[in-house]
Motif scaffolding. Sequence first.
Motif, PDB file in Angstrom:
ATOM      1  N   LEU A 200      -0.946   0.117  -5.196  1.00  0.00           N
ATOM      2  CA  LEU A 200       0.292  -0.632  -5.404  1.00  0.00           C
ATOM      3  C   LEU A 200       1.422   0.332  -5.090  1.00  0.00           C
ATOM      4  O   LEU A 200       1.608   1.330  -5.785  1.00  0.00           O
ATOM      5  CB  LEU A 200       0.391  -1.128  -6.849  1.00  0.00           C
ATOM      6  N   LEU A 201       2.156   0.065  -4.027  1.00  0.00           N
ATOM      7  CA  LEU A 201       3.160   1.011  -3.534  1.00  0.00           C
ATOM      8  C   LEU A 201       4.542   0.392  -3.671  1.00  0.00           C
ATOM      9  O   LEU A 201       4.866  -0.591  -2.991  1.00  0.00           O
ATOM     10  CB  LEU A 201       2.854   1.375  -2.075  1.00  0.00           C
ATOM     11  N   ILE A 202       5.344   0.953  -4.562  1.00  0.00           N
ATOM     12  CA  ILE A 202       6.624   0.377  -4.913  1.00  0.00           C
ATOM     13  C   ILE A 202       7.761   1.255  -4.375  1.00  0.00           C
ATOM     14  O   ILE A 202       7.884   2.418  -4.756  1.00  0.00           O
ATOM     15  CB  ILE A 202       6.750   0.228  -6.446  1.00  0.00           C
ATOM     16  N   TYR A 203       8.567   0.691  -3.497  1.00  0.00           N
ATOM     17  CA  TYR A 203       9.597   1.396  -2.705  1.00  0.00           C
ATOM     18  C   TYR A 203       9.111   2.798  -2.334  1.00  0.00           C
ATOM     19  O   TYR A 203       9.776   3.806  -2.602  1.00  0.00           O
ATOM     20  CB  TYR A 203      10.963   1.418  -3.393  1.00  0.00           C
ATOM     21  N   PRO A 204       7.932   2.887  -1.680  1.00  0.00           N
ATOM     22  CA  PRO A 204       7.315   4.198  -1.452  1.00  0.00           C
ATOM     23  C   PRO A 204       7.909   4.986  -0.288  1.00  0.00           C
ATOM     24  O   PRO A 204       8.382   4.423   0.699  1.00  0.00           O
ATOM     25  CB  PRO A 204       5.865   3.819  -1.115  1.00  0.00           C
ATOM     26  N   VAL A 205       7.899   6.293  -0.433  1.00  0.00           N
ATOM     27  CA  VAL A 205       8.047   7.182   0.714  1.00  0.00           C
ATOM     28  C   VAL A 205       6.692   7.191   1.404  1.00  0.00           C
ATOM     29  O   VAL A 205       5.677   7.423   0.756  1.00  0.00           O
ATOM     30  CB  VAL A 205       8.427   8.614   0.266  1.00  0.00           C
TER      31      VAL A 205
END
Length: 314
Positions: A200-205
Amino acid sequence: MKKNKNLKNCLTVIILIVALKIGTPIYAQDKVIPLWTTAIPDAIKAPNYQEKEVVKDGIVTGVSFVTIPTLAIYLPHEIKPNGTSVLILPGGGYSHLSIDKEGAKVAKWLNSLGITAFVLKYRLPSDLIMKDKTIGPLQDAQEAMRFIRKNANQLNLDSDKIGVIGFSAGGHLASTLSTHYNDIVYKTDNTISARPSFSLLIYPVICMTDVVAHKGSQTNLLGVNPSQELIDKFSNDKRVTPETPHAFLVHATDDTVVPSENSINYYLALKNNKVSAELHLYEKGGHGFGLGVKDTSFFWTKDCVEWLKANEYL
């Protein structure tokens, strides 16, 4: 009289202790353990490098200069555990950890879904305390995932349902774990897989290329003038394979800190490798909205719950 007075004082102390335990902050973890039971790999001793905490209203909201990584375990109490677990990686540009907003609060949200949560206080990249700062955070993330999977039976967890969630730079570490889980970054006799079941990638770099990179994260992890080889290695959209875990991604279009192209590029890489993925691009929300604070990004957790249900993690 003196004896009765002493007894009264003892009772007062006991009552106070009980009250303090009952009044434990809502985001208190069930247990905190050291991540490494052996020597921390490739560590450099630096006596003047001391961990620092930011405390607000009695709650630790931020941590920096981490030298001893820990794993905080949060167990569901108000709902029956469903066997799914998630490793939480807070963000902070690889310079600090937003340990409350993107750690403890996320753990309690996951607990409300019956998911067992683990917040990793990982070492931030630094030449002062590690021989190779580009892999320091990954060493911690791999070890944390192996710990969870190794102890899955003891914790009544499904070893095939261990995910990872990361925010901002924590999203970069989560995607690094998802694409570099087989990299040998430290010596271990542990043959247990460090591969997350899902991410789950939340506003990821995601990308380390200059066009869309978050410059702070890039510099802190790779150095001031990284080689193209190093940039490509940690641009995780370039590391996706058909074996990369499927993913749920969230970003706001108006994010001026970490451009939404980071999530878009990773989603397209997954799609091109026939890995199932779901991407939510919200019109507004900016950066660092955690579990949602305003505008359309406020509802991402509801979308995430539906994705978890659809993939039988709930």
